[in-house]
Design a protein around this motif. Structure first.
Motif, mmCIF file in Angstrom:
data_model
loop_
_atom_site.group_PDB
_atom_site.id
_atom_site.type_symbol
_atom_site.label_atom_id
_atom_site.label_comp_id
_atom_site.label_asym_id
_atom_site.label_seq_id
_atom_site.Cartn_x
_atom_site.Cartn_y
_atom_site.Cartn_z
ATOM 1 N N GLN A 24 -31.028 -6.946 53.237
ATOM 2 C CA GLN A 24 -30.556 -7.854 52.189
ATOM 3 C C GLN A 24 -29.361 -8.692 52.652
ATOM 4 N N PRO A 58 -30.278 4.298 40.336
ATOM 5 C CA PRO A 58 -31.117 3.177 39.868
ATOM 6 C C PRO A 58 -30.538 1.822 40.242
ATOM 7 N N ALA A 59 -29.199 1.665 40.085
ATOM 8 C CA ALA A 59 -28.563 0.390 40.436
ATOM 9 C C ALA A 59 -28.627 0.154 41.937
ATOM 10 N N ARG A 62 -32.072 -1.069 42.809
ATOM 11 C CA ARG A 62 -32.254 -2.489 42.423
ATOM 12 C C ARG A 62 -31.529 -3.401 43.405
ATOM 13 N N LYS A 65 -33.384 -3.771 46.474
ATOM 14 C CA LYS A 65 -34.749 -4.257 46.227
ATOM 15 C C LYS A 65 -35.791 -3.235 46.690
ATOM 16 N N THR A 66 -35.622 -2.012 46.219
ATOM 17 C CA THR A 66 -36.555 -0.933 46.536
ATOM 18 C C THR A 66 -36.680 -0.035 45.319
ATOM 19 N N ASP A 67 -37.260 1.139 45.474
ATOM 20 C CA ASP A 67 -37.391 2.075 44.363
ATOM 21 C C ASP A 67 -36.875 3.440 44.787
#
Length: 360
Positions: A24, A58-59, A62, A65-67
């Protein structure tokens, strides 16, 4: 057992955070600021000295840009066969639908298995080769992405993958003139073991009466040795050319051609050294003679299993012309763009070869 699993996950988590952050184009400080944590805390995550708080995950996913599944690498490792089949499919997709489509498919697969080093290394190699064969004009634009893939593969636990990735990175450093970094990477490669396991295994199979398996091991060793001989002779000839010792260069080119034929190697190899020597001499006639031979060799498969030297090595006999013919446009494109090969560009026979194999 649970603790060991947790330690493995933690190790993988820090590597994935580092890799995804770099993808990123974020610094540690920028990533930390966006998450509302200190830069020192983020640094500890990447070093594996600490784990992010569960509320931050979770943040973090995000931001990168993954899970969460990808972050924790909750995926099974792929087998060598599965990786090979995927790379075959990837090559077919690129050939039929173009490099951009194949690249997208590759990135989707790597997102699914972000921590599978052998998959990353083989995918990078497949994309690298496909760029040369099918999209030579796009090589520069994808250079950085491929380098990132090799860097990821170099981090994996699999020694063979790590060595291959560092080797490819060293080759790129040499192309860019970063010789110190190239030497550093080459020094990281593992040396061949002092004992030859395969030779002893072949002897064991002979004792057990498993003669086909013993022969296959020895024939593969011979095939690999023949390839090493050609690589060494070509490198020595290049060295002689750099020393302006044309007599020795000519001798080495002759030995390369004779040894290639004696060891029944791929026909293409018998022309390479002579072509390089002719190019150095600006000998257009010999260059075209060797280049035509190389082109012809690329149009037909190397049926090594029909040789008495390699008759036990299994080979799937292709039904059509060799897919290696796809290499030709890339080879011709590199010659056409090389300023040192200017003496070939106004020749009608070179133009004819370009017409037969248009550059992509």
């Amino acid at each position: 057992m649970i603790l060991e699993r947790a330690e493995r996950i933690e190790m993988k988590l820090n590597e994935i955070i580092r890799i995804k952050r770099k993808e990123q184009n974020l610094t540690q400080e920028e990533a930390a600021k966006r998450l509302g944590v200190s830069a020192s805390a983020f640094n500890k995550w990447e070093k594996g000295n600490a784990c992010p708080d569960i509320a931050v995950l979770p943040a973090l996913a995000r931001l990168l840009k993954t899970d969460l599944n990808t972050l924790f690498s909750f995926r099974e490792e792929l087998t060598e066969q599965e990786i090979g089949l995927f790379c075959e499919e990837l090559s077919s997709i690129i050939k039929q639908d173009g490099f951009e489509k194949g690249y997208a498919v590759a990135m989707e697969k790597l997102q699914e298995y972000p921590d599978c080093g052998p998959l990353i290394g083989m995918t990078a190699s497949t994309l690298d080769g496909a760029l040369f064969m099918f999209a030579p004009a796009s090589r520069e634009s994808y250079s950085e992405q491929l380098e990132q893939l090799y860097e990821r593969a170099a981090l994996c636990d699999d020694m063979a993958t790590r060595d291959f990735a560092n080797y490819m990175l060293a080759a790129r450093c040499m192309q860019h003139g970063d010789y110190d970094r190239a030497e550093e990477l080459l020094d990281q490669l593992t040396d061949k073991p002092a004992v030859d396991k395969n030779h002893m295994k072949a002897n064991l199979f002979v004792k057990l009466g498993r003669l086909d398996e013993a022969a296959q091991i020895l024939e593969r060793k011979l095939m690999a040795a023949a390839s090493d001989v050609q690589s060494a002779l070509l490198a020595l000839m290049t060295l002689a050319l750099n020393e302006n010792d044309m007599e020795t260069a000519g001798y080495l080119a002759e030995v390369s051609q004779k040894s290639s034929r004696l060891l029944e190697s791929w026909e293409y190899n018998s022309y390479v050294a002579a072509f390089e020597l002719a190019a150095a001499k600006k000998d257009g006639d010999t260059c075209m003679e060797m280049l035509t031979g190389m082109a012809d060799a690329l149009k037909k498969p190397w049926l090594f299993s029909q040789s008495r030297l390699y008759r036990h090595v299994p080979q799937k006999i292709p039904q059509n012309k060799s897919d290696l013919s796809e290499i030709l446009p890339g080879l011709l494109a590199s010659i056409k763009s090389d300023e040192d090969m200017e003496f070939l560009k106004n020749r009608t026979d070179f133009d004819s070869l370009l017409e037969q194999h248009p550059l992509t």
